[in-house]
Design a protein around this motif. Sequence first.
Motif, PDB file in Angstrom:
ATOM      1  N   ARG A 167       0.827  -1.127   0.029  1.00 50.89           N
ATOM      2  CA  ARG A 167      -0.051   0.092  -0.080  1.00 50.89           C
ATOM      3  C   ARG A 167       0.834   1.209   0.014  1.00 50.89           C
ATOM      4  NH1 ARG A 167      -5.437  -0.576   1.485  1.00 50.89           N
ATOM      5  NH2 ARG A 167      -5.626   1.693   2.483  1.00 50.89           N
ATOM      6  N   GLY A 168       2.218   1.273   0.598  1.00 52.22           N
ATOM      7  CA  GLY A 168       2.899   2.298   0.372  1.00 52.22           C
ATOM      8  C   GLY A 168       3.762   2.615  -0.790  1.00 52.22           C
ATOM      9  N   PHE A 169       3.949   1.350  -1.523  1.00 52.34           N
ATOM     10  CA  PHE A 169       4.521   1.506  -2.986  1.00 52.34           C
ATOM     11  C   PHE A 169       3.296   1.912  -3.765  1.00 52.34           C
ATOM     12  CE2 PHE A 169       7.558  -1.832  -1.695  1.00 52.34           C
ATOM     13  CZ  PHE A 169       8.689  -0.845  -1.247  1.00 52.34           C
ATOM     14  N   ASP A 170       2.054   1.731  -3.722  1.00 52.03           N
ATOM     15  CA  ASP A 170       0.811   2.038  -4.672  1.00 52.03           C
ATOM     16  C   ASP A 170       0.418   3.534  -4.284  1.00 52.03           C
ATOM     17  OD1 ASP A 170      -0.900   1.951  -6.295  1.00 52.03           O
ATOM     18  OD2 ASP A 170      -1.905   0.232  -5.639  1.00 52.03           O
ATOM     19  N   LEU A 171       0.692   4.345  -5.260  1.00 56.41           N
ATOM     20  CA  LEU A 171       0.450   6.035  -5.054  1.00 56.41           C
ATOM     21  C   LEU A 171      -1.109   6.217  -5.543  1.00 56.41           C
ATOM     22  CD1 LEU A 171       3.787   7.443  -6.228  1.00 56.41           C
ATOM     23  CD2 LEU A 171       3.089   7.046  -4.039  1.00 56.41           C
ATOM     24  N   ARG A 172      -1.736   5.070  -6.071  1.00 57.16           N
ATOM     25  CA  ARG A 172      -3.040   5.226  -6.424  1.00 57.16           C
ATOM     26  C   ARG A 172      -3.982   5.972  -5.353  1.00 57.16           C
ATOM     27  NH1 ARG A 172      -4.458   1.306 -10.954  1.00 57.16           N
ATOM     28  NH2 ARG A 172      -2.546   0.565 -11.611  1.00 57.16           N
ATOM     29  N   SER A 173      -5.227   6.616  -5.492  1.00 60.85           N
ATOM     30  CA  SER A 173      -5.867   6.920  -4.753  1.00 60.85           C
ATOM     31  C   SER A 173      -7.463   6.716  -4.876  1.00 60.85           C
ATOM     32  CB  SER A 173      -5.976   8.442  -4.618  1.00 60.85           C
ATOM     33  OG  SER A 173      -6.729   9.165  -3.517  1.00 60.85           O
ATOM     34  N   PRO A 174      -7.802   5.704  -4.048  1.00 60.78           N
ATOM     35  CA  PRO A 174      -7.475   4.987  -3.005  1.00 60.78           C
ATOM     36  C   PRO A 174      -6.400   3.923  -3.310  1.00 60.78           C
ATOM     37  CG  PRO A 174      -9.699   4.476  -3.308  1.00 60.78           C
ATOM     38  CD  PRO A 174      -9.467   5.437  -4.256  1.00 60.78           C
ATOM     39  N   PRO A 175      -5.727   3.563  -2.553  1.00 64.89           N
ATOM     40  CA  PRO A 175      -4.657   2.373  -2.909  1.00 64.89           C
ATOM     41  C   PRO A 175      -5.415   1.283  -2.944  1.00 64.89           C
ATOM     42  CG  PRO A 175      -4.164   3.498  -0.672  1.00 64.89           C
ATOM     43  CD  PRO A 175      -5.169   4.337  -1.066  1.00 64.89           C
ATOM     44  N   ARG A 176      -4.865   0.101  -3.596  1.00 66.55           N
ATOM     45  CA  ARG A 176      -5.670  -1.058  -3.563  1.00 66.55           C
ATOM     46  C   ARG A 176      -5.074  -2.029  -2.184  1.00 66.55           C
ATOM     47  NH1 ARG A 176      -3.859  -3.141  -9.468  1.00 66.55           N
ATOM     48  NH2 ARG A 176      -1.959  -2.073  -8.653  1.00 66.55           N
ATOM     49  N   LEU A 177      -5.956  -3.112  -2.003  1.00 64.19           N
ATOM     50  CA  LEU A 177      -5.495  -3.600  -0.700  1.00 64.19           C
ATOM     51  C   LEU A 177      -3.915  -4.375  -0.960  1.00 64.19           C
ATOM     52  CD1 LEU A 177      -5.986  -4.712   2.143  1.00 64.19           C
ATOM     53  CD2 LEU A 177      -7.083  -6.748   1.120  1.00 64.19           C
ATOM     54  N   LEU A 178      -3.833  -5.002  -1.955  1.00 62.36           N
ATOM     55  CA  LEU A 178      -2.441  -5.813  -2.171  1.00 62.36           C
ATOM     56  C   LEU A 178      -1.503  -5.003  -3.095  1.00 62.36           C
ATOM     57  CD1 LEU A 178      -3.898  -9.516  -2.512  1.00 62.36           C
ATOM     58  CD2 LEU A 178      -2.946  -8.215  -0.485  1.00 62.36           C
ATOM     59  N   GLY A 179      -1.796  -3.785  -3.298  1.00 67.30           N
ATOM     60  CA  GLY A 179      -1.045  -3.073  -4.297  1.00 67.30           C
ATOM     61  C   GLY A 179      -0.486  -3.426  -5.593  1.00 67.30           C
ATOM     62  N   SER A 180       0.439  -3.161  -6.153  1.00 66.30           N
ATOM     63  CA  SER A 180       0.745  -3.403  -7.407  1.00 66.30           C
ATOM     64  C   SER A 180       1.682  -4.740  -7.666  1.00 66.30           C
ATOM     65  CB  SER A 180       1.599  -2.249  -8.243  1.00 66.30           C
ATOM     66  OG  SER A 180       2.169  -2.694  -9.331  1.00 66.30           O
ATOM     67  N   ARG A 181       1.431  -5.350  -8.791  1.00 66.65           N
ATOM     68  CA  ARG A 181       2.352  -6.557  -8.828  1.00 66.65           C
ATOM     69  C   ARG A 181       3.877  -6.322  -9.043  1.00 66.65           C
ATOM     70  NH1 ARG A 181      -1.476 -10.388 -13.054  1.00 66.65           N
ATOM     71  NH2 ARG A 181      -3.138 -10.765 -11.639  1.00 66.65           N
ATOM     72  N   ASP A 182       3.894  -5.210  -9.731  1.00 64.39           N
ATOM     73  CA  ASP A 182       5.339  -4.672  -9.923  1.00 64.39           C
ATOM     74  C   ASP A 182       6.089  -4.676  -8.661  1.00 64.39           C
ATOM     75  OD1 ASP A 182       4.472  -4.375 -12.622  1.00 64.39           O
ATOM     76  OD2 ASP A 182       3.966  -2.351 -12.375  1.00 64.39           O
ATOM     77  N   THR A 183       5.662  -4.159  -7.369  1.00 66.02           N
ATOM     78  CA  THR A 183       6.096  -4.141  -6.330  1.00 66.02           C
ATOM     79  C   THR A 183       6.130  -5.356  -5.398  1.00 66.02           C
ATOM     80  OG1 THR A 183       4.651  -2.837  -5.268  1.00 66.02           O
ATOM     81  CG2 THR A 183       6.246  -1.788  -6.408  1.00 66.02           C
ATOM     82  N   ALA A 184       5.369  -6.230  -5.751  1.00 69.88           N
ATOM     83  CA  ALA A 184       5.145  -7.583  -4.836  1.00 69.88           C
ATOM     84  C   ALA A 184       6.383  -8.076  -4.368  1.00 69.88           C
ATOM     85  CB  ALA A 184       4.257  -8.529  -5.862  1.00 69.88           C
ATOM     86  N   SER A 185       7.427  -8.442  -5.268  1.00 70.79           N
ATOM     87  CA  SER A 185       8.710  -9.021  -4.961  1.00 70.79           C
ATOM     88  C   SER A 185       9.590  -8.449  -3.883  1.00 70.79           C
ATOM     89  CB  SER A 185       9.612  -9.114  -6.098  1.00 70.79           C
ATOM     90  OG  SER A 185       9.845  -8.171  -6.771  1.00 70.79           O
ATOM     91  N   LEU A 186       9.484  -7.048  -3.854  1.00 71.03           N
ATOM     92  CA  LEU A 186      10.263  -6.171  -2.877  1.00 71.03           C
ATOM     93  C   LEU A 186       9.565  -6.250  -1.680  1.00 71.03           C
ATOM     94  CD1 LEU A 186      12.477  -4.399  -2.023  1.00 71.03           C
ATOM     95  CD2 LEU A 186      11.159  -2.370  -2.978  1.00 71.03           C
ATOM     96  N   SER A 187       8.363  -6.213  -1.582  1.00 74.42           N
ATOM     97  CA  SER A 187       7.366  -6.298  -0.382  1.00 74.42           C
ATOM     98  C   SER A 187       7.504  -7.523   0.177  1.00 74.42           C
ATOM     99  CB  SER A 187       5.871  -5.884  -0.890  1.00 74.42           C
ATOM    100  OG  SER A 187       5.774  -4.673  -1.219  1.00 74.42           O
ATOM    101  N   ALA A 188       7.379  -8.871  -0.565  1.00 73.73           N
ATOM    102  CA  ALA A 188       7.856 -10.029  -0.094  1.00 73.73           C
ATOM    103  C   ALA A 188       8.939 -10.071   0.623  1.00 73.73           C
ATOM    104  CB  ALA A 188       7.881 -11.214  -1.340  1.00 73.73           C
ATOM    105  N   ILE A 189      10.269  -9.537  -0.016  1.00 72.53           N
ATOM    106  CA  ILE A 189      11.419  -9.370   0.828  1.00 72.53           C
ATOM    107  C   ILE A 189      11.413  -8.986   2.145  1.00 72.53           C
ATOM    108  CG2 ILE A 189      13.821  -8.626   0.794  1.00 72.53           C
ATOM    109  CD1 ILE A 189      13.761  -8.959  -2.342  1.00 72.53           C
ATOM    110  N   TYR A 190      10.766  -7.879   2.196  1.00 77.74           N
ATOM    111  CA  TYR A 190      10.414  -7.182   3.582  1.00 77.74           C
ATOM    112  C   TYR A 190       9.625  -8.119   4.671  1.00 77.74           C
ATOM    113  CZ  TYR A 190      12.209  -2.612   2.122  1.00 77.74           C
ATOM    114  OH  TYR A 190      12.903  -1.595   1.823  1.00 77.74           O
ATOM    115  N   ALA A 191       8.729  -8.822   4.067  1.00 74.83           N
ATOM    116  CA  ALA A 191       7.897  -9.724   4.869  1.00 74.83           C
ATOM    117  C   ALA A 191       8.798 -10.823   5.298  1.00 74.83           C
ATOM    118  CB  ALA A 191       6.593 -10.530   3.925  1.00 74.83           C
TER     119      ALA A 191
END
Length: 206
Positions: free
Chosen positions: A75-99
Amino acid sequence: MDRDMPQPAPNPGLDLNWRFTVKIVLIVVVAMGLMSWSSWACERFLPSPDVLWLKLLLSACAVAAAICTFIVMQRGFDLRSPPRLLGSRDTASLSAIYAVLTLVFLYVFLPGLLPLLHRFAPSQPVVLIEPVQMDAGSARGCRKRASFPGDSLWMRRRLCKLDPASYGALAKTGRIEIAGSASYFGIAVSQFKAAPAVEDRDDHNP
């Protein structure tokens, strides 16, 4: 003449990058320190089988925190308004690393709470004999270990980093005598030695 020349404007991006780098370094240092403390605290502590429910609860909290980390980062990577719950697929790999990093940190750190709870819980001295299984595998940080009944992925009941003499004596008898303080949460081991094997004990009985 130099005073009349326009001065370059400060780059706010450099300041933000510097602050972000410092924060990351501090987080890594603190996390490594807490993980080292937890490993040290658990080194001579045997959790009681009665607190398996607490171990499972701590594991569930670690998984839940990792999932929340993934969602928050997405949600932090997704700049859409309102942001989607699971954000963008493009940033999923980076978010998975943090997780995953969050999960690993909590999986290593949270077991250290049991020795801490033991310290503040009512306890009493205890001396007991238990069967052990010896393993000289290549597990990092726990080579030449003695595993107690109930040892598993969810409940680490083992003594690690045994010296060769202790390991050899325990491997020969398969039984260990431990002394320490016992509480509801487990046993803080202060001393241990190889106990006589069952056959040896029976041979000495009249």
